[in-house]
Design a protein around this motif. Structure first.
Motif, short mmCIF file in Angstrom:
data_model
loop_
_atom_site.label_atom_id
_atom_site.label_comp_id
_atom_site.label_asym_id
_atom_site.label_seq_id
_atom_site.Cartn_x
_atom_site.Cartn_y
_atom_site.Cartn_z
N ASN A 1 39.92 20.77 43.55
CA ASN A 1 38.72 21.49 43.15
C ASN A 1 39.06 22.91 42.73
O ASN A 1 40.19 23.37 42.86
N ALA A 2 38.04 23.63 42.21
CA ALA A 2 38.29 24.97 41.65
C ALA A 2 38.81 25.93 42.71
O ALA A 2 39.72 26.72 42.45
N THR A 3 38.27 25.87 43.92
CA THR A 3 38.69 26.79 44.97
C THR A 3 40.14 26.56 45.35
O THR A 3 40.91 27.50 45.51
N ASP A 4 40.54 25.28 45.50
CA ASP A 4 41.93 24.97 45.84
C ASP A 4 42.88 25.49 44.77
O ASP A 4 43.95 26.02 45.06
N SER A 5 42.48 25.34 43.50
CA SER A 5 43.32 25.80 42.39
C SER A 5 43.49 27.31 42.41
O SER A 5 44.59 27.84 42.21
N ILE A 6 42.40 28.04 42.68
CA ILE A 6 42.46 29.50 42.73
C ILE A 6 43.39 29.95 43.85
O ILE A 6 44.24 30.82 43.67
N ARG A 7 43.25 29.33 45.03
CA ARG A 7 44.06 29.75 46.17
C ARG A 7 45.53 29.43 45.93
O ARG A 7 46.42 30.20 46.29
N ARG A 8 45.80 28.28 45.35
CA ARG A 8 47.17 27.83 45.20
C ARG A 8 47.93 28.65 44.16
O ARG A 8 49.09 29.01 44.35
N HIS A 9 47.27 28.97 43.06
CA HIS A 9 47.97 29.61 41.95
C HIS A 9 47.68 31.10 41.83
O HIS A 9 48.32 31.80 41.03
N GLY A 10 46.72 31.61 42.62
CA GLY A 10 46.43 33.04 42.56
C GLY A 10 45.87 33.48 41.23
O GLY A 10 46.07 34.62 40.81
N ILE A 11 45.21 32.59 40.52
CA ILE A 11 44.70 32.93 39.19
C ILE A 11 43.27 33.40 39.29
O ILE A 11 42.58 33.18 40.27
N GLY A 12 42.81 34.02 38.22
CA GLY A 12 41.40 34.38 38.13
C GLY A 12 41.12 35.82 38.46
O GLY A 12 41.72 36.40 39.37
N PRO B 1 31.86 26.75 44.02
CA PRO B 1 33.25 26.30 43.99
C PRO B 1 34.26 27.39 43.63
O PRO B 1 35.46 27.22 43.88
N TYR B 2 33.80 28.49 43.06
CA TYR B 2 34.69 29.58 42.66
C TYR B 2 34.68 30.74 43.66
O TYR B 2 35.21 31.81 43.38
N MET B 3 34.08 30.51 44.81
CA MET B 3 34.09 31.51 45.87
C MET B 3 35.14 31.12 46.91
O MET B 3 35.35 29.94 47.19
N CYS B 4 35.82 32.13 47.46
CA CYS B 4 36.91 31.91 48.40
C CYS B 4 36.65 32.67 49.69
O CYS B 4 35.65 33.39 49.81
N GLU B 5 37.55 32.53 50.63
CA GLU B 5 37.44 33.23 51.90
C GLU B 5 37.23 34.73 51.67
O GLU B 5 37.97 35.36 50.93
N GLY B 6 36.21 35.28 52.31
CA GLY B 6 35.86 36.68 52.12
C GLY B 6 34.77 36.92 51.10
O GLY B 6 34.21 38.01 51.02
N SER B 7 34.47 35.90 50.28
CA SER B 7 33.37 36.02 49.31
C SER B 7 32.03 35.92 50.05
O SER B 7 31.94 35.36 51.14
N ARG C 1 30.34 28.73 55.88
CA ARG C 1 31.02 29.60 56.83
C ARG C 1 32.34 28.98 57.30
O ARG C 1 33.25 29.69 57.72
N ARG C 2 32.45 27.68 57.21
CA ARG C 2 33.66 27.00 57.64
C ARG C 2 34.87 27.36 56.79
O ARG C 2 36.00 27.20 57.23
N ARG C 3 34.62 27.80 55.58
CA ARG C 3 35.75 28.24 54.73
C ARG C 3 35.73 29.75 54.48
O ARG C 3 36.39 30.25 53.56
N GLY C 4 34.95 30.46 55.28
CA GLY C 4 34.98 31.92 55.21
C GLY C 4 34.12 32.52 54.12
O GLY C 4 34.30 33.68 53.76
N VAL C 5 33.16 31.75 53.59
CA VAL C 5 32.22 32.26 52.58
C VAL C 5 30.87 32.45 53.26
O VAL C 5 30.37 31.53 53.91
N ASN C 6 30.28 33.63 53.15
CA ASN C 6 29.01 33.89 53.80
C ASN C 6 27.84 33.79 52.83
O ASN C 6 27.92 34.28 51.70
N ILE C 7 26.77 33.15 53.28
CA ILE C 7 25.52 33.06 52.52
C ILE C 7 24.45 33.78 53.33
O ILE C 7 24.15 33.39 54.46
N LEU C 8 23.86 34.82 52.76
CA LEU C 8 22.81 35.58 53.44
C LEU C 8 21.51 35.46 52.66
O LEU C 8 21.50 35.62 51.43
N LEU C 9 20.43 35.18 53.38
CA LEU C 9 19.10 35.15 52.78
C LEU C 9 18.41 36.48 53.03
O LEU C 9 18.19 36.87 54.18
N MET C 10 18.11 37.19 51.96
CA MET C 10 17.32 38.42 52.06
C MET C 10 15.85 38.05 51.84
O MET C 10 15.50 37.41 50.84
#
Length: 276
Positions: A4-15, A140-146, A185-194
């Motif tokens: 998936n897109a997230t795995d590709s970003i993490r593996r190759h450091g692209i984007g 899918p394009y969000m990673c840990e810390g996003s 949250r299991r992959r370190g991405v936070n979703i907040l409802l304002m």
């Protein structure tokens, strides 16, 4: 094996590192843009998404000294074709979405039976489908810390007569946001409802609204946007600005729904009866 897109970003450091703001051309979205441009100087790009090309063009050049490139993307998020176009852009560029402000929405008040079909469709298409599909395209394009901020409303706390479709659409958003918070949250991405109350925006100009709605307190948008971003960074699931609206939320949870719906009603006049 599918990557998936997230795995590709993490593996190759692209984007590139980007922030995305929908409903960016005015009101709360515009304040989020101003705050993000100042608060996150290391972003490579800020994507501003809205329908009005002229407003977006003016916003794009507002901060000439920031490092990030500002991209104006004119899309109608009530149109399903917009999501195909955005998905194609993302697949081609493979950015890392560090901040997503899922803010596009529309509000209409009035008696439901008198509402136009166009207004009803607009609220469902943008507030429900739009918020949902923005998540589907960008998550899918969000990673840990996003993190993502989804704009809900205090109108989601109880059913609101004379605002039936809008409050129902925001109740959907509330449930969606809470479920996604748990999933991501299991992959370190936070979703907040304002969940904001009255805001001095084009959709609700201070002093122009009559009746009960116009008497409710208005938020300091710059202050509350700053607080919202801080809470999203810290992993919070939700934020309701201002003590008045926090107390309203508590009231809707403690009181029977039959009472809450009467208090929440936007009707100011007497009962209208129609003989059948």
């Amino acid at each position: 094996m599918t990557v998936n897109a997230t795995d590709s970003i993490r593996r190759h450091g692209i984007g590139k590192n980007i922030a995305v703001i929908t409903g960016a051309s005015s009101g709360l979205g515009e304040v989020f843009y101003e705050t993000i441009a100042r608060r996150y100087p290391d972003l490579d790009e800020i994507w501003l998404i809205a329908r009005r090309k002229d407003r977006l063009a003016r916003l794009a050049v507002r901060f000439p000294d920031i490092r990030a490139q500002v991209r104006s993307l004119s899309f109608d998020l009530a149109d399903p074709a917009s999501y195909d176009a955005l998905a194609a852009m993302l697949a081609n560029e493979k950015p890392v979405v560090r901040t997503l402000i899922n803010n596009a929405g529309v509000e209409r008040d009035g008696l439901f039976r008198n509402a136009s079909a166009r207004d009803i469709h607009a609220m469902i298409d943008l507030n429900v489908m739009g918020v949902t599909m923005v998540n589907h395209v960008f998550l899918p394009y969000m990673c840990e810390g996003s993190f993502e901020v989804i704009t809900g409303s205090v109108s989601s706390f109880a059913p609101i007569p004379w605002q039936a479709v809008y409050s129902a659409s925001k109740a959907y958003v509330r449930f969606l946001a809470r479920a996604l918070h748990e999933e991501e949250r299991r992959r370190g991405v936070n979703i907040l409802l304002m969940s904001p109350g009255n805001m001095n925006t084009e959709m609700n100009v201070k002093g122009a609204s009559g009746g009960k709605l116009g008497r409710l307190p208005y938020l300091d948008l710059s202050r509350e946007v700053e607080r919202t971003l801080i809470m999203a960074e810290c992993g919070r699931a939700g934020y309701t600005p201002m003590l008045f609206y926090k107390l309203y939320y508590a009231f809707t949870k403690l009181m029977p729904s039959a009472l809450a719906v009467k208090v929440a009603s936007l009707e100011d006049g007497g009962t209208v009866r129609q003989q059948c």
